[in-house]
Design a protein around this motif. Structure first.
Motif, PDB file in Angstrom:
ATOM      1  N   ASP A  25      14.810  10.523  -8.189  1.00 56.18           N
ATOM      2  CA  ASP A  25      14.644  10.303  -9.631  1.00 56.18           C
ATOM      3  C   ASP A  25      14.823   8.827  -9.950  1.00 56.18           C
ATOM      4  OD1 ASP A  25      14.274  13.011 -10.059  1.00 56.18           O
ATOM      5  OD2 ASP A  25      16.239  13.345 -10.986  1.00 56.18           O
ATOM      6  N   LEU A  26      14.213   8.407 -11.055  1.00 55.49           N
ATOM      7  CA  LEU A  26      14.336   7.032 -11.514  1.00 55.49           C
ATOM      8  C   LEU A  26      15.157   6.978 -12.797  1.00 55.49           C
ATOM      9  CD1 LEU A  26      10.679   5.756 -10.989  1.00 55.49           C
ATOM     10  CD2 LEU A  26      12.660   5.383  -9.493  1.00 55.49           C
ATOM     11  N   LEU A  27      16.126   6.082 -12.823  1.00 51.96           N
ATOM     12  CA  LEU A  27      16.894   5.798 -14.038  1.00 51.96           C
ATOM     13  C   LEU A  27      16.187   4.654 -14.742  1.00 51.96           C
ATOM     14  CD1 LEU A  27      20.404   5.799 -12.375  1.00 51.96           C
ATOM     15  CD2 LEU A  27      19.600   7.467 -14.044  1.00 51.96           C
ATOM     16  N   THR A  28      15.959   4.795 -16.039  1.00 54.41           N
ATOM     17  CA  THR A  28      15.226   3.771 -16.781  1.00 54.41           C
ATOM     18  C   THR A  28      15.994   3.320 -18.011  1.00 54.41           C
ATOM     19  OG1 THR A  28      14.043   5.451 -18.065  1.00 54.41           O
ATOM     20  CG2 THR A  28      12.990   4.693 -16.024  1.00 54.41           C
ATOM     21  N   ALA A  29      15.619   2.171 -18.511  1.00 52.27           N
ATOM     22  CA  ALA A  29      16.163   1.653 -19.765  1.00 52.27           C
ATOM     23  C   ALA A  29      15.565   2.443 -20.921  1.00 52.27           C
ATOM     24  CB  ALA A  29      15.828   0.174 -19.892  1.00 52.27           C
ATOM     25  N   GLY A  30      16.034   2.152 -22.140  1.00 52.83           N
ATOM     26  CA  GLY A  30      15.464   2.774 -23.325  1.00 52.83           C
ATOM     27  C   GLY A  30      16.312   3.874 -23.931  1.00 52.83           C
ATOM     28  N   PHE A  31      17.536   4.015 -23.466  1.00 53.73           N
ATOM     29  CA  PHE A  31      18.432   5.029 -24.004  1.00 53.73           C
ATOM     30  C   PHE A  31      19.517   4.369 -24.839  1.00 53.73           C
ATOM     31  CE2 PHE A  31      16.405   7.051 -20.432  1.00 53.73           C
ATOM     32  CZ  PHE A  31      16.136   8.331 -20.904  1.00 53.73           C
ATOM     33  N   HIS A  32      20.209   5.159 -25.646  1.00 51.27           N
ATOM     34  CA  HIS A  32      21.282   4.641 -26.488  1.00 51.27           C
ATOM     35  C   HIS A  32      22.479   4.225 -25.638  1.00 51.27           C
ATOM     36  CE1 HIS A  32      19.525   5.632 -30.393  1.00 51.27           C
ATOM     37  NE2 HIS A  32      18.976   6.645 -29.751  1.00 51.27           N
ATOM     38  N   SER A  33      23.142   3.170 -26.048  1.00 43.39           N
ATOM     39  CA  SER A  33      24.331   2.669 -25.376  1.00 43.39           C
ATOM     40  C   SER A  33      25.447   3.712 -25.449  1.00 43.39           C
ATOM     41  CB  SER A  33      24.796   1.370 -26.058  1.00 43.39           C
ATOM     42  OG  SER A  33      26.093   1.029 -25.646  1.00 43.39           O
ATOM     43  N   ASN A  34      26.207   3.839 -24.361  1.00 39.89           N
ATOM     44  CA  ASN A  34      27.388   4.710 -24.371  1.00 39.89           C
ATOM     45  C   ASN A  34      28.484   4.143 -25.251  1.00 39.89           C
ATOM     46  OD1 ASN A  34      26.732   6.916 -22.650  1.00 39.89           O
ATOM     47  ND2 ASN A  34      26.883   5.545 -20.901  1.00 39.89           N
TER      48      ASN A  34
END
Length: 135
Positions: A25-34
């Protein structure tokens, strides 16, 4: 952005999360900060310290179990300016970020976990941090 040869580490690298993922699987940017949920992150973050990734997993949003994945950057990456240079000299947390995906190549099952008291202190510290996230 720095090329891989300009950073202190060449791996292995780790990413902590509560998401259940698979090798490949690939982890990508574009998600909300923890740490600042109103901020959508332009980078994906990782570290050369397995316990640092474990702490990130413990502090991550979500109800899943804490997971530390072994990851490989698929492109160039740089020292994380949120904890290096602009805020601390050097890179004491050995933290990095990339706009390119991280490929999951394995999972670590044993790392030093924080006590509930230590985690609470980290949450309080993060809640009181002033300043912007360098995104």
């Amino acid at each position: 952005m720095f090329e891989k040869t300009d950073v202190l580490d060449h791996g292995p690298f780790y990413h902590g999360t509560k998401a259940e993922l698979q090798i490949g699987d690939l982890l990508t940017a574009g998600f909300h900060s923890n740490y600042r949920p109103e901020v959508v992150m332009n980078h994906i973050y990782f570290t050369a310290l397995v316990n640092g990734a474990g702490l990130a997993a413990a502090l991550a949003q979500g109800d899943g179990r804490e997971r530390v994945y072994i990851v490989e950057p698929t492109g160039s990456f740089e020292n994380d300016p949120n904890v290096t240079d602009k805020k601390f000299p050097g890179n004491p947390t050995r933290s990095y970020r990339s706009r390119s995906p991280l490929k999951i190549v394995g999972e670590v099952v044993n790392w030093e976990r924080q006590t509930p008291e230590e985690l609470q202190k980290w949450r309080e510290r993060l809640a009181n941090i002033k300043g912007e996230i360098v995104n």
